[in-house]
Design a protein around this motif. Structure first.
Motif, mmCIF file in Angstrom:
data_model
loop_
_atom_site.group_PDB
_atom_site.id
_atom_site.type_symbol
_atom_site.label_atom_id
_atom_site.label_comp_id
_atom_site.label_asym_id
_atom_site.label_seq_id
_atom_site.Cartn_x
_atom_site.Cartn_y
_atom_site.Cartn_z
ATOM 1 N N HIS A 94 0.612 -1.451 0.053
ATOM 2 C CA HIS A 94 -0.008 -0.353 0.060
ATOM 3 C C HIS A 94 1.372 1.185 -0.246
ATOM 4 O O HIS A 94 1.816 0.497 0.129
ATOM 5 C CB HIS A 94 -1.176 -0.070 0.838
ATOM 6 C CG HIS A 94 -1.581 -1.381 1.735
ATOM 7 N ND1 HIS A 94 -3.445 -0.692 0.608
ATOM 8 C CD2 HIS A 94 -1.899 -2.531 2.255
ATOM 9 C CE1 HIS A 94 -3.256 -2.107 1.215
ATOM 10 N NE2 HIS A 94 -2.985 -2.967 2.266
ATOM 11 N N CYS A 129 -4.788 6.325 0.344
ATOM 12 C CA CYS A 129 -3.402 4.356 -0.146
ATOM 13 C C CYS A 129 -3.556 5.645 -1.968
ATOM 14 O O CYS A 129 -3.775 5.669 -2.532
ATOM 15 C CB CYS A 129 -4.215 4.050 0.001
ATOM 16 S SG CYS A 129 -3.215 2.389 -0.884
ATOM 17 N N GLU A 131 -0.972 3.526 -3.578
ATOM 18 C CA GLU A 131 -0.453 2.772 -4.241
ATOM 19 C C GLU A 131 -1.734 1.494 -4.831
ATOM 20 O O GLU A 131 -2.363 1.105 -4.007
ATOM 21 C CB GLU A 131 0.978 2.456 -3.755
ATOM 22 C CG GLU A 131 0.952 0.364 -4.660
ATOM 23 C CD GLU A 131 2.607 1.551 -5.397
ATOM 24 O OE1 GLU A 131 2.832 2.086 -5.121
ATOM 25 O OE2 GLU A 131 2.945 0.570 -6.525
ATOM 26 N N TYR A 132 -1.714 1.299 -6.094
ATOM 27 C CA TYR A 132 -2.690 0.580 -6.381
ATOM 28 C C TYR A 132 -3.032 -0.900 -5.728
ATOM 29 O O TYR A 132 -2.047 -1.284 -5.808
ATOM 30 C CB TYR A 132 -3.225 -0.254 -7.914
ATOM 31 C CG TYR A 132 -4.172 -0.622 -8.240
ATOM 32 C CD1 TYR A 132 -5.478 -0.063 -8.232
ATOM 33 C CD2 TYR A 132 -3.887 -2.528 -8.465
ATOM 34 C CE1 TYR A 132 -6.530 -0.728 -7.833
ATOM 35 C CE2 TYR A 132 -5.220 -2.776 -8.642
ATOM 36 C CZ TYR A 132 -6.466 -2.081 -9.112
ATOM 37 O OH TYR A 132 -7.720 -2.895 -9.249
ATOM 38 N N CYS A 133 -3.504 -1.086 -5.013
ATOM 39 C CA CYS A 133 -3.453 -2.309 -4.092
ATOM 40 C C CYS A 133 -4.410 -3.203 -4.056
ATOM 41 O O CYS A 133 -4.987 -3.833 -3.466
ATOM 42 C CB CYS A 133 -4.005 -2.162 -2.641
ATOM 43 S SG CYS A 133 -4.678 -0.443 -1.645
ATOM 44 N N HIS A 137 -9.210 -0.112 -3.802
ATOM 45 C CA HIS A 137 -7.734 1.194 -3.368
ATOM 46 C C HIS A 137 -8.505 1.947 -3.706
ATOM 47 O O HIS A 137 -8.000 2.774 -2.724
ATOM 48 C CB HIS A 137 -6.937 1.185 -4.905
ATOM 49 C CG HIS A 137 -6.284 1.925 -4.993
ATOM 50 N ND1 HIS A 137 -5.265 2.684 -4.333
ATOM 51 C CD2 HIS A 137 -6.500 3.140 -5.806
ATOM 52 C CE1 HIS A 137 -4.990 3.185 -4.320
ATOM 53 N NE2 HIS A 137 -4.723 3.668 -5.612
ATOM 54 N N MET A 140 -9.707 3.682 0.143
ATOM 55 C CA MET A 140 -8.667 2.894 1.093
ATOM 56 C C MET A 140 -8.396 4.942 2.358
ATOM 57 O O MET A 140 -7.453 5.546 1.605
ATOM 58 C CB MET A 140 -7.421 2.682 1.206
ATOM 59 C CG MET A 140 -6.567 2.078 1.836
ATOM 60 S SD MET A 140 -5.326 0.430 1.301
ATOM 61 C CE MET A 140 -4.448 0.821 2.770
HETATM 62 CU CU1 CUA Z 1 -4.092 0.523 -0.363
HETATM 63 CU CU2 CUA Z 1 -4.605 1.652 -2.451
#
Ligand code: CUA
Length: 147
Positions: A94, A129, A131-133, A137, A140
């Protein structure tokens, strides 16, 4: 050696020393620290806020990233709080960005990232967040409320 060649070399060296001097100035005089990934710190399993020194407004925040929120989701701090921020992830990679600050970290499973941040102005600082998670996402997020 050509005169222009000499001038270019002198200019390049002067710039090199100038920029190196700026880095030293930022580190020593402005006390700017680069966010780091700590070694020798075990990743924690739950997020929480620890009061280190109430009078001096020093806090430690253990922030746990996981699909798809931050724990704790909402953090309340007094204005002027100095925070040692530790970040880890329970599952995938993340990102962490705290608005209106220069905090920008990666949450990597099995590691702990660290940054020091100070909240002088009261208000709501949202955490996102970056960062693609996974599928949620974009949802988040968290927040820090400075009172
Ligand atoms: Cu955690 Cu995007």
């Amino acid at each position: 050696m050509d005169r222009f060649e000499k001038n270019a070399i002198v200019l390049a060296l002067a710039l090199l020393f100038f920029f190196f001097g700026l880095v030293v100035y930022a580190a020593k005089a402005l006390q700017i620290e680069v966010p780091t990934c700590l070694t020798g710190v075990n990743p924690f399993q739950e997020g929480r806020v620890i009061v280190l020194d109430e009078g001096a407004k020093r806090y430690q925040v253990n922030l746990l990233a996981r699909m798809w929120n931050f724990e704790p989701y909402e953090i309340r701090l007094p204005a002027g709080a100095k925070v040692d921020l530790y970040l880890t992830s329970r599952d995938v990679v993340h990102g962490l960005r705290i608005n209106y600050t220069n905090v920008n970290l990666m949450a990597i499973p099995g590691t702990v990232s660290y940054a020091r941040v100070r909240f002088d102005k009261p208000g709501v600082y949202s955490i996102v967040c970056h960062e693609y998670c996974g599928i949620n996402h974009h949802l988040m997020a968290g927040k820090i409320i400075v009172e």
